[in-house]
Design a protein around this motif. Structure first.
Motif, PDB file in Angstrom:
ATOM      1  N   PHE A  28       0.840  -1.418   0.096  1.00  0.00           N
ATOM      2  CA  PHE A  28       0.170   0.067   0.106  1.00  0.00           C
ATOM      3  C   PHE A  28       0.683   1.240   0.174  1.00  0.00           C
ATOM      4  CE2 PHE A  28      -2.293  -3.384   1.922  1.00  0.00           C
ATOM      5  CZ  PHE A  28      -3.687  -3.560   1.255  1.00  0.00           C
ATOM      6  N   LYS A  29       2.287   1.081  -0.090  1.00  0.00           N
ATOM      7  CA  LYS A  29       2.983   2.224   0.412  1.00  0.00           C
ATOM      8  C   LYS A  29       2.834   3.270  -1.143  1.00  0.00           C
ATOM      9  CE  LYS A  29       6.483   0.980   3.544  1.00  0.00           C
ATOM     10  NZ  LYS A  29       7.967   0.686   3.638  1.00  0.00           N
ATOM     11  N   ALA A  30       2.706   2.659  -2.075  1.00  0.00           N
ATOM     12  CA  ALA A  30       2.708   3.380  -3.415  1.00  0.00           C
ATOM     13  C   ALA A  30       1.456   4.277  -3.486  1.00  0.00           C
ATOM     14  CB  ALA A  30       2.545   2.441  -4.573  1.00  0.00           C
ATOM     15  N   CYS A  31       0.407   3.704  -2.936  1.00  0.00           N
ATOM     16  CA  CYS A  31      -0.816   4.268  -2.941  1.00  0.00           C
ATOM     17  C   CYS A  31      -0.685   5.498  -1.808  1.00  0.00           C
ATOM     18  CB  CYS A  31      -1.845   3.399  -2.580  1.00  0.00           C
ATOM     19  SG  CYS A  31      -3.668   4.230  -2.271  1.00  0.00           S
ATOM     20  N   LEU A  32      -0.131   5.199  -0.629  1.00  0.00           N
ATOM     21  CA  LEU A  32       0.055   6.420   0.281  1.00  0.00           C
ATOM     22  C   LEU A  32       0.983   7.546  -0.227  1.00  0.00           C
ATOM     23  CD1 LEU A  32       0.323   4.200   3.395  1.00  0.00           C
ATOM     24  CD2 LEU A  32      -1.569   5.421   2.925  1.00  0.00           C
ATOM     25  N   SER A  44      -4.465  13.702   6.820  1.00  0.00           N
ATOM     26  CA  SER A  44      -4.420  13.110   8.049  1.00  0.00           C
ATOM     27  C   SER A  44      -4.071  11.293   7.725  1.00  0.00           C
ATOM     28  CB  SER A  44      -5.684  12.989   8.775  1.00  0.00           C
ATOM     29  OG  SER A  44      -6.735  12.242   8.292  1.00  0.00           O
ATOM     30  N   GLY A  45      -3.667  11.010   8.765  1.00  0.00           N
ATOM     31  CA  GLY A  45      -3.303   9.396   8.570  1.00  0.00           C
ATOM     32  C   GLY A  45      -4.443   8.483   8.851  1.00  0.00           C
ATOM     33  N   THR A  46      -5.450   9.312   9.646  1.00  0.00           N
ATOM     34  CA  THR A  46      -6.496   8.225   9.665  1.00  0.00           C
ATOM     35  C   THR A  46      -7.358   8.185   8.498  1.00  0.00           C
ATOM     36  OG1 THR A  46      -6.863   9.278  12.010  1.00  0.00           O
ATOM     37  CG2 THR A  46      -8.890   8.487  11.020  1.00  0.00           C
ATOM     38  N   ARG A  47      -7.543   9.223   7.841  1.00  0.00           N
ATOM     39  CA  ARG A  47      -8.189   9.391   6.552  1.00  0.00           C
ATOM     40  C   ARG A  47      -7.429   8.210   5.597  1.00  0.00           C
ATOM     41  NH1 ARG A  47      -9.913  14.645   3.331  1.00  0.00           N
ATOM     42  NH2 ARG A  47     -11.650  14.098   4.494  1.00  0.00           N
ATOM     43  N   LEU A  48      -6.021   8.436   5.479  1.00  0.00           N
ATOM     44  CA  LEU A  48      -5.432   7.235   4.713  1.00  0.00           C
ATOM     45  C   LEU A  48      -5.673   5.954   5.085  1.00  0.00           C
ATOM     46  CD1 LEU A  48      -2.199   9.334   3.705  1.00  0.00           C
ATOM     47  CD2 LEU A  48      -4.376   8.827   2.475  1.00  0.00           C
ATOM     48  N   LEU A  50      -8.195   4.694   6.569  1.00  0.00           N
ATOM     49  CA  LEU A  50      -9.684   4.163   6.400  1.00  0.00           C
ATOM     50  C   LEU A  50      -9.705   3.922   4.581  1.00  0.00           C
ATOM     51  CD1 LEU A  50     -11.780   6.528   8.491  1.00  0.00           C
ATOM     52  CD2 LEU A  50     -11.254   4.407   8.738  1.00  0.00           C
ATOM     53  N   GLU A  51      -8.809   4.700   3.727  1.00  0.00           N
ATOM     54  CA  GLU A  51      -8.774   4.320   2.702  1.00  0.00           C
ATOM     55  C   GLU A  51      -8.263   3.141   2.225  1.00  0.00           C
ATOM     56  OE1 GLU A  51      -7.290   7.649   0.526  1.00  0.00           O
ATOM     57  OE2 GLU A  51      -8.693   9.101   1.246  1.00  0.00           O
ATOM     58  N   GLY A  56      -8.042  -3.539   1.514  1.00  0.00           N
ATOM     59  CA  GLY A  56      -7.583  -4.634   2.021  1.00  0.00           C
ATOM     60  C   GLY A  56      -6.687  -4.626   3.173  1.00  0.00           C
ATOM     61  N   TYR A  57      -6.015  -3.532   3.417  1.00  0.00           N
ATOM     62  CA  TYR A  57      -5.106  -3.339   4.368  1.00  0.00           C
ATOM     63  C   TYR A  57      -5.500  -3.937   5.946  1.00  0.00           C
ATOM     64  CZ  TYR A  57      -1.755  -1.131   7.704  1.00  0.00           C
ATOM     65  OH  TYR A  57      -0.987  -0.839   8.745  1.00  0.00           O
ATOM     66  N   ARG A  58      -4.499  -4.879   6.504  1.00  0.00           N
ATOM     67  CA  ARG A  58      -5.137  -5.445   7.678  1.00  0.00           C
ATOM     68  C   ARG A  58      -3.915  -5.045   8.927  1.00  0.00           C
ATOM     69  NH1 ARG A  58      -9.633  -5.957   6.350  1.00  0.00           N
ATOM     70  NH2 ARG A  58     -10.112  -7.236   4.477  1.00  0.00           N
ATOM     71  N   GLY A  59      -3.235  -4.045   8.511  1.00  0.00           N
ATOM     72  CA  GLY A  59      -2.465  -3.513   9.814  1.00  0.00           C
ATOM     73  C   GLY A  59      -3.052  -2.379  10.558  1.00  0.00           C
ATOM     74  N   SER A  60      -2.210  -2.140  11.409  1.00  0.00           N
ATOM     75  CA  SER A  60      -2.612  -0.996  12.463  1.00  0.00           C
ATOM     76  C   SER A  60      -2.529   0.619  11.905  1.00  0.00           C
ATOM     77  CB  SER A  60      -1.919  -1.040  13.707  1.00  0.00           C
ATOM     78  OG  SER A  60      -0.538  -0.319  13.642  1.00  0.00           O
ATOM     79  N   ARG A  61      -3.423   1.266  12.555  1.00  0.00           N
ATOM     80  CA  ARG A  61      -3.304   2.728  12.241  1.00  0.00           C
ATOM     81  C   ARG A  61      -1.950   3.397  12.603  1.00  0.00           C
ATOM     82  NH1 ARG A  61      -8.523   6.030  13.654  1.00  0.00           N
ATOM     83  NH2 ARG A  61      -9.146   3.951  13.159  1.00  0.00           N
ATOM     84  N   GLN A  62      -1.515   3.071  13.587  1.00  0.00           N
ATOM     85  CA  GLN A  62      -0.215   3.451  14.028  1.00  0.00           C
ATOM     86  C   GLN A  62       0.829   3.096  12.990  1.00  0.00           C
ATOM     87  OE1 GLN A  62       0.311   5.461  16.511  1.00  0.00           O
ATOM     88  NE2 GLN A  62       2.425   5.625  16.190  1.00  0.00           N
ATOM     89  N   VAL A  63       0.939   2.123  12.195  1.00  0.00           N
ATOM     90  CA  VAL A  63       2.080   1.870  11.273  1.00  0.00           C
ATOM     91  C   VAL A  63       2.114   2.951   9.820  1.00  0.00           C
ATOM     92  CG1 VAL A  63       2.577   0.237   9.364  1.00  0.00           C
ATOM     93  CG2 VAL A  63       2.100  -0.426  11.744  1.00  0.00           C
TER      94      VAL A  63
END
Length: 106
Positions: A28-32, A44-48, A50-51, A56-63
């Motif tokens: 997902f790094k390319a998208c981010l 915001s990190g929260t918006r990204l 959620l996107e 299909g991202y299954r990791g944490s918000r902190q990452v």
């Protein structure tokens, strides 16, 4: 124990980095990075989070927040492109240039 006692610290750290898995964020790094650039850093990190969670991202918000902090600091490594398989590369080499698409020719 002897291995750790007799081995240089830099060598131990380098071997640990090589064994580290790509992580759940890697696909997902390319998208981010694209979204961060489009928003000129004002997203915001929260918006990204959620996107990419919808994608299909299954990791944490902190990452995601840590990755954005690296992007904001300007110290992020460039996203690596997928490496084609040896079979695919060989097929490109063996075909005539006229039959290749523009991206294959590159």
């Amino acid at each position: 124990m002897r291995r750790f006692r007799d081995t240089d610290l830099d060598e131990l750290l380098a071997s640990a980095r090589e064994r580290r898995p790509n992580g759940v964020l890697e696909p997902f790094k390319a998208c981010l990075n694209t979204r961060f650039t489009e928003a000129q850093g004002r997203v915001s990190g929260t918006r990204l989070f959620l996107e990419i969670q919808v994608r299909g991202y299954r990791g944490s918000r902190q990452v995601v927040r840590k990755h954005l902090a690296v992007l904001r600091a300007g110290t992020a490594e460039p996203v690596r492109a997928d490496i084609p398989s040896p079979r695919k590369i060989t097929s490109w080499i063996m075909r005539t240039r006229e039959t290749l698409t523009e991206s294959q020719d590159e």
